[in-house]
Scaffold this active site. Structure first.
Site, short mmCIF file in Angstrom:
data_model
loop_
_atom_site.label_atom_id
_atom_site.label_comp_id
_atom_site.label_asym_id
_atom_site.label_seq_id
_atom_site.Cartn_x
_atom_site.Cartn_y
_atom_site.Cartn_z
N LYS A 1 0.85 -1.19 0.00
CA LYS A 1 0.00 0.00 0.00
C LYS A 1 0.88 1.24 0.00
CE LYS A 1 -3.97 1.99 2.51
NZ LYS A 1 -4.87 1.82 3.67
N SER B 1 -9.74 1.84 2.70
CA SER B 1 -8.87 2.61 1.82
C SER B 1 -7.83 1.76 1.09
CB SER B 1 -8.14 3.68 2.64
OG SER B 1 -7.29 3.07 3.63
N SER C 1 -10.21 -0.62 6.85
CA SER C 1 -9.61 -0.44 5.54
C SER C 1 -8.87 -1.65 4.99
CB SER C 1 -8.65 0.76 5.56
OG SER C 1 -9.38 1.96 5.69
#
EC number: 6.3.5.7
Length: 488
Positions: free
Chosen positions: A78, A153, A177
């Protein structure tokens, strides 16, 4: 070389490396090829680093030491985890072009084991969003249906694993997330106990809530990755010194005698009846395997979203003060003075959702609002923790849906912050209480995956994995995946 990651778990890939059926370079090139072939529609990656990845894989092959199961395996990171010399942006314009001079602890651990990062995955800007639609760079799509959101996210990491671009990836979870995008994409995602995994090098959004965790196709793979990244880090004052067990040790498929609590609030108003039906069927399957299941109450759940967004925004407004156009990242042009530099840089560098949360957090911490908002939110957090503690006096795990619905359409909720925030109603309490939470595929609603969330006692990821593995092996849902060959 074409490698279909749907046909292999991490252990299978490891065995092929040990037996010299494939090389680390083969696997790295296969992931880069998979990304090249599919990412024009999926948009899971903000950037890839092929030269660095191939060079690292070549060194691994030269050493030929595959003693760890992750050695030589590609992964996605990420884009809010610092990676030395590789652009790391948090999906924000304000950090475009920023290349850290150090690695996040989790990155360092994986690199030391010989795992190969092939790129940085897309995300909501600074992890602020639930659909990966607030990224400055691109919109990621759901791996099962490109007209749907991948969740957020950490949507890029989830979609990359679900679509077979990489065998595993890391995400971060502040209010769901990891778990929500795992549910939306039909894979496994874990938010570890707060403090189980070092946050050093993670771009902080809300420091008392953030945790890094793995995305994988199977529960065993997930436990294997957690083995690699968990543990105390002297650079992170919030990391726990508690001993790290082997998280794969209880993966027997046996849940006889396991006591499961099902909160009635997790099946209340706002939960899609189709999702509720699918998750209840999954719970019934656990009961059929020998677990005992009882309904319980977590009465303060309904206050979780309100408390979370005050606490999270307050911490975020403080953490994001460092992005000022002076030290690193984007800097606005044609400024008159220092104040003008701050205002213009942040106005141009931050997106709408980030600005919204900064304003909410700054207001909540202001002299006139602190007692009325932040202090009350902190009290609600304590009540939620007490709710969980009371249930865990008599039960081993708590289960329910991961999200109230399956993945919704692109653009459906991005302009309605309240609807977006309420979508996290089932995951947020876990972060407020600092508990471990796992999402596994519970089946499908209208062709889209839905998640079963398994919540455990603090630092009891082993039991969470035990329940998830038993259900996964009984349902075999991990064998179903998007038909990427046909789609792409």
């Amino acid at each position: 070389m074409t490698i279909n990651y749907f046909e292999h778990d991490l252990t299978s890939l490891h065995n092929q490396l040990v037996n010299k059926e494939v090389s680390a370079v083969d696997l790295t090139r296969a992931s880069l090829d998979n990304i090249s072939k599919t990412d024009d529609k999926l948009n899971a990656f903000i950037s890839t680093n092929p030269d660095e990845a191939i060079a690292q894989a070549q060194k691994i092959d030269e050493k030929s030491d595959f003693s760890n199961v992750l050695t030589g395996l590609p992964l996605g990171l990420k884009d809010n985890m610092a990676t030395k010399g590789i652009q790391t942006t948090g999906a924000s314009h304000i950090l475009e072009g920023f290349k850290p001079i150090y690695n996040a602890t989790v990155v360092e651990k994986l690199q030391n084991l010989g795992a190969v990062s092939v790129g940085k995955t897309n995300m909501d800007e600074f992890a602020m969003g639930g659909s990966t639609e607030t990224s400055y760079y691109k919109q990621t799509s759901n791996a099962w249906d490109h007209s749907k959101v991948p969740g957020g996210s950490s949507g890029g990491s989830a979609a990359a694993v679900a679509a077979g671009q990489v065998p595993f990836a890391l995400g971060s979870d502040t209010g769901g997330s990891i778990r929500q995008p795992a549910a939306f994409n039909g894979i496994v995602g874990l938010k570890p106990t707060y403090g189980r995994v070092s946050r050093w090098g993670l771009f902080a959004m809300a420091s008392s809530l953030d945790q890094i965790g793995p995305f994988t196709r199977t529960v065993k793979d997930n436990a294997t990755v957690l083995n690699a990244i968990a543990g105390f880090d002297e650079k992170d004052s919030t990391s726990s010194q508690r001993e790290v067990p082997d998280f794969t040790a209880k993966l027997s498929g046996d849940v006889k005698g396991l006591k499961i609590a099902v909160p009635k609030e997790y099946f209340g108003e706002g939960i899609d009846p189709k999702v509720a039906k699918q998750v209840k069927a999954a719970i019934a399957q656990l009961e059929a395997l020998g677990a005992t299941v009882d309904e319980v109450s977590l009465p303060h759940t309904k206050y979780g979203v309100a408390a979370y967004y005050i606490i999270m925004s307050s911490e975020a407004s403080s953490n994001l003060q460092r992005y000022d156009g002076v030290r690193y990242g984007f800097r606005a042009d044609d400024v008159k003075n220092l104040e003008d530099l701050y205002v213009k840089t942040r106005s141009e560098g931050f997106g709408d959702e980030v600005k919204r949360r900064i304003m909410l957090g700054t207001f909540s911490l202001s002299a006139g609002a602190y007692d009325a908002f932040f202090k009350k939110a902190a009290k609600i957090r304590t009540l939620l923790i007490e709710d969980f503690n009371k249930v865990f006096e008599n039960y081993d795990v708590i289960v329910g849906p991961t999200a109230p619905t399956a993945a919704y359409g692109l653009g459906e909720e991005v302009d309605d912050p309240t609807a977006m925030y309420l979508a996290d109603v089932l995951t947020i309490p876990v972060n407020l209480a600092g508990l471990p939470g796992l999402s596994v595929n519970a089946g499908f609603v209208d062709g889209l995956p839905v998640g079963l969330q398994i919540i455990g006692k603090p630092f009891d990821e082993q039991t969470v994995y035990q329940a998830g593995y038993a259900y996964e092996q009984a349902s075999r849902l991990f064998e179903q995946h998007p038909d990427v060959a046909k789609e792409y």
